[in-house]
Structure formats: C-alpha cells, structure tokens
Design a protein around this motif. Sequence first.
Motif, PDB file in Angstrom:
ATOM      1  N   ASN A   4       0.834  -1.196   0.000  1.00  0.00           N
ATOM      2  CA  ASN A   4       0.000   0.000   0.000  1.00  0.00           C
ATOM      3  C   ASN A   4       0.874   1.254   0.000  1.00  0.00           C
ATOM      4  O   ASN A   4       2.092   1.190   0.163  1.00  0.00           O
ATOM      5  CB  ASN A   4      -0.985  -0.011   1.179  1.00  0.00           C
ATOM      6  CG  ASN A   4      -0.284   0.056   2.523  1.00  0.00           C
ATOM      7  OD1 ASN A   4       0.704   0.761   2.698  1.00  0.00           O
ATOM      8  ND2 ASN A   4      -0.810  -0.665   3.486  1.00  0.00           N
ATOM      9  N   ARG A   5       0.215   2.372  -0.165  1.00  0.00           N
ATOM     10  CA  ARG A   5       0.919   3.653  -0.297  1.00  0.00           C
ATOM     11  C   ARG A   5       1.772   3.979   0.932  1.00  0.00           C
ATOM     12  O   ARG A   5       2.920   4.436   0.804  1.00  0.00           O
ATOM     13  CB  ARG A   5      -0.125   4.738  -0.527  1.00  0.00           C
ATOM     14  CG  ARG A   5       0.442   6.100  -0.696  1.00  0.00           C
ATOM     15  CD  ARG A   5      -0.662   7.095  -0.922  1.00  0.00           C
ATOM     16  NE  ARG A   5      -0.109   8.430  -1.016  1.00  0.00           N
ATOM     17  CZ  ARG A   5      -0.794   9.488  -1.333  1.00  0.00           C
ATOM     18  NH1 ARG A   5      -2.072   9.380  -1.591  1.00  0.00           N
ATOM     19  NH2 ARG A   5      -0.223  10.656  -1.385  1.00  0.00           N
ATOM     20  N   SER A   9       5.796   4.377   0.979  1.00  0.00           N
ATOM     21  CA  SER A   9       6.409   5.638   1.416  1.00  0.00           C
ATOM     22  C   SER A   9       7.455   5.405   2.498  1.00  0.00           C
ATOM     23  O   SER A   9       8.538   6.003   2.468  1.00  0.00           O
ATOM     24  CB  SER A   9       5.339   6.591   1.947  1.00  0.00           C
ATOM     25  OG  SER A   9       4.509   7.015   0.893  1.00  0.00           O
ATOM     26  N   ARG A  10       7.155   4.538   3.454  1.00  0.00           N
ATOM     27  CA  ARG A  10       8.121   4.238   4.528  1.00  0.00           C
ATOM     28  C   ARG A  10       9.375   3.578   3.973  1.00  0.00           C
ATOM     29  O   ARG A  10      10.494   3.938   4.349  1.00  0.00           O
ATOM     30  CB  ARG A  10       7.479   3.326   5.581  1.00  0.00           C
ATOM     31  CG  ARG A  10       6.636   4.046   6.591  1.00  0.00           C
ATOM     32  CD  ARG A  10       6.296   3.172   7.792  1.00  0.00           C
ATOM     33  NE  ARG A  10       5.802   1.841   7.451  1.00  0.00           N
ATOM     34  CZ  ARG A  10       4.531   1.543   7.212  1.00  0.00           C
ATOM     35  NH1 ARG A  10       3.598   2.467   7.263  1.00  0.00           N
ATOM     36  NH2 ARG A  10       4.170   0.299   6.912  1.00  0.00           N
ATOM     37  N   VAL A  11       9.199   2.622   3.074  1.00  0.00           N
ATOM     38  CA  VAL A  11      10.348   1.927   2.488  1.00  0.00           C
ATOM     39  C   VAL A  11      11.189   2.908   1.668  1.00  0.00           C
ATOM     40  O   VAL A  11      12.417   2.913   1.755  1.00  0.00           O
ATOM     41  CB  VAL A  11       9.895   0.724   1.636  1.00  0.00           C
ATOM     42  CG1 VAL A  11      11.050   0.144   0.840  1.00  0.00           C
ATOM     43  CG2 VAL A  11       9.269  -0.347   2.524  1.00  0.00           C
ATOM     44  N   PHE A  12      10.520   3.750   0.890  1.00  0.00           N
ATOM     45  CA  PHE A  12      11.231   4.741   0.084  1.00  0.00           C
ATOM     46  C   PHE A  12      12.059   5.655   0.987  1.00  0.00           C
ATOM     47  O   PHE A  12      13.235   5.895   0.727  1.00  0.00           O
ATOM     48  CB  PHE A  12      10.229   5.569  -0.733  1.00  0.00           C
ATOM     49  CG  PHE A  12      10.884   6.474  -1.727  1.00  0.00           C
ATOM     50  CD1 PHE A  12      11.069   6.062  -3.037  1.00  0.00           C
ATOM     51  CD2 PHE A  12      11.324   7.745  -1.376  1.00  0.00           C
ATOM     52  CE1 PHE A  12      11.680   6.893  -3.967  1.00  0.00           C
ATOM     53  CE2 PHE A  12      11.938   8.576  -2.286  1.00  0.00           C
ATOM     54  CZ  PHE A  12      12.116   8.143  -3.583  1.00  0.00           C
ATOM     55  N   LYS A  13      11.434   6.158   2.073  1.00  0.00           N
ATOM     56  CA  LYS A  13      12.136   7.060   2.979  1.00  0.00           C
ATOM     57  C   LYS A  13      13.306   6.375   3.667  1.00  0.00           C
ATOM     58  O   LYS A  13      14.378   6.966   3.822  1.00  0.00           O
ATOM     59  CB  LYS A  13      11.180   7.640   4.016  1.00  0.00           C
ATOM     60  CG  LYS A  13      11.833   8.716   4.843  1.00  0.00           C
ATOM     61  CD  LYS A  13      10.853   9.445   5.711  1.00  0.00           C
ATOM     62  CE  LYS A  13      11.576  10.565   6.434  1.00  0.00           C
ATOM     63  NZ  LYS A  13      10.660  11.402   7.182  1.00  0.00           N
ATOM     64  N   SER A  14      13.149   5.107   4.031  1.00  0.00           N
ATOM     65  CA  SER A  14      14.254   4.411   4.691  1.00  0.00           C
ATOM     66  C   SER A  14      15.402   4.165   3.713  1.00  0.00           C
ATOM     67  O   SER A  14      16.562   4.182   4.101  1.00  0.00           O
ATOM     68  CB  SER A  14      13.775   3.095   5.302  1.00  0.00           C
ATOM     69  OG  SER A  14      13.485   2.146   4.305  1.00  0.00           O
ATOM     70  N   VAL A  20       9.115  10.776  -0.911  1.00  0.00           N
ATOM     71  CA  VAL A  20       9.081  10.770  -2.376  1.00  0.00           C
ATOM     72  C   VAL A  20       9.059  12.198  -2.897  1.00  0.00           C
ATOM     73  O   VAL A  20       9.809  12.548  -3.822  1.00  0.00           O
ATOM     74  CB  VAL A  20       7.856   9.985  -2.899  1.00  0.00           C
ATOM     75  CG1 VAL A  20       7.720  10.122  -4.400  1.00  0.00           C
ATOM     76  CG2 VAL A  20       7.939   8.524  -2.499  1.00  0.00           C
ATOM     77  N   PHE A  21       8.208  13.049  -2.302  1.00  0.00           N
ATOM     78  CA  PHE A  21       8.084  14.424  -2.776  1.00  0.00           C
ATOM     79  C   PHE A  21       9.353  15.233  -2.540  1.00  0.00           C
ATOM     80  O   PHE A  21       9.773  16.006  -3.407  1.00  0.00           O
ATOM     81  CB  PHE A  21       6.882  15.102  -2.124  1.00  0.00           C
ATOM     82  CG  PHE A  21       5.585  14.491  -2.573  1.00  0.00           C
ATOM     83  CD1 PHE A  21       5.129  14.647  -3.870  1.00  0.00           C
ATOM     84  CD2 PHE A  21       4.831  13.737  -1.692  1.00  0.00           C
ATOM     85  CE1 PHE A  21       3.948  14.061  -4.295  1.00  0.00           C
ATOM     86  CE2 PHE A  21       3.641  13.153  -2.105  1.00  0.00           C
ATOM     87  CZ  PHE A  21       3.199  13.315  -3.403  1.00  0.00           C
TER      88      PHE A  21
END
Length: 84
Positions: A4-5, A9-14, A20-21
């Motif tokens: 899910n979104r 987002s958490r994986v991307f930030k880690s 993302v933005f």
Amino acid sequence: MATNRNRLSRVFKSYYGATVFNWLRELRMQRAAELLCSTDNSIQEIAFSVGYSDSNNFSTAFKRCFQTSPIQFRKQAVVSSRVQ
C-alpha cells in the motif's frame, strides 16, 4: 507491487532518506541548477522543463533550496566560471 501507499512511502524514505516528494523536489532543483549554469534558457523555460508550470512557484522553491534566486544563482555561476 502488492503493497500500500503508506508502506511504500516508509520503504522509500528508509532507502533514500527522504519522502518521495522531497526526493523529487531535490532532483528537480539539481537539474534546474545544471540548466542555469549550462544554458541560456530563460528562467521560465527552465521552470517548465523541470516540471513547474509557474515560474514564480519555481523561483520560490529554488530559493528555498539554494538560499538564492535562480537569477542570482546564474550570475554567480557565470562569475565563478570566469575566475577559473
């Protein structure tokens, strides 16, 4: 991707250390800085090429990132290149 979104987002930030933005904004600003130094394109053309439809919004975002306006950034880059 079977996620899910929020998880994405958490994986991307880690992985990237930014949302993302924020990551995308940083990428756009770096590209804008390159274009300011390497082309004679107008600020409006550069803003559009990095995804801003309004050059005022672009200038505000650029100044927030580099603590100087796109015009001043370009002037400083020209002076620096002449000194080298």
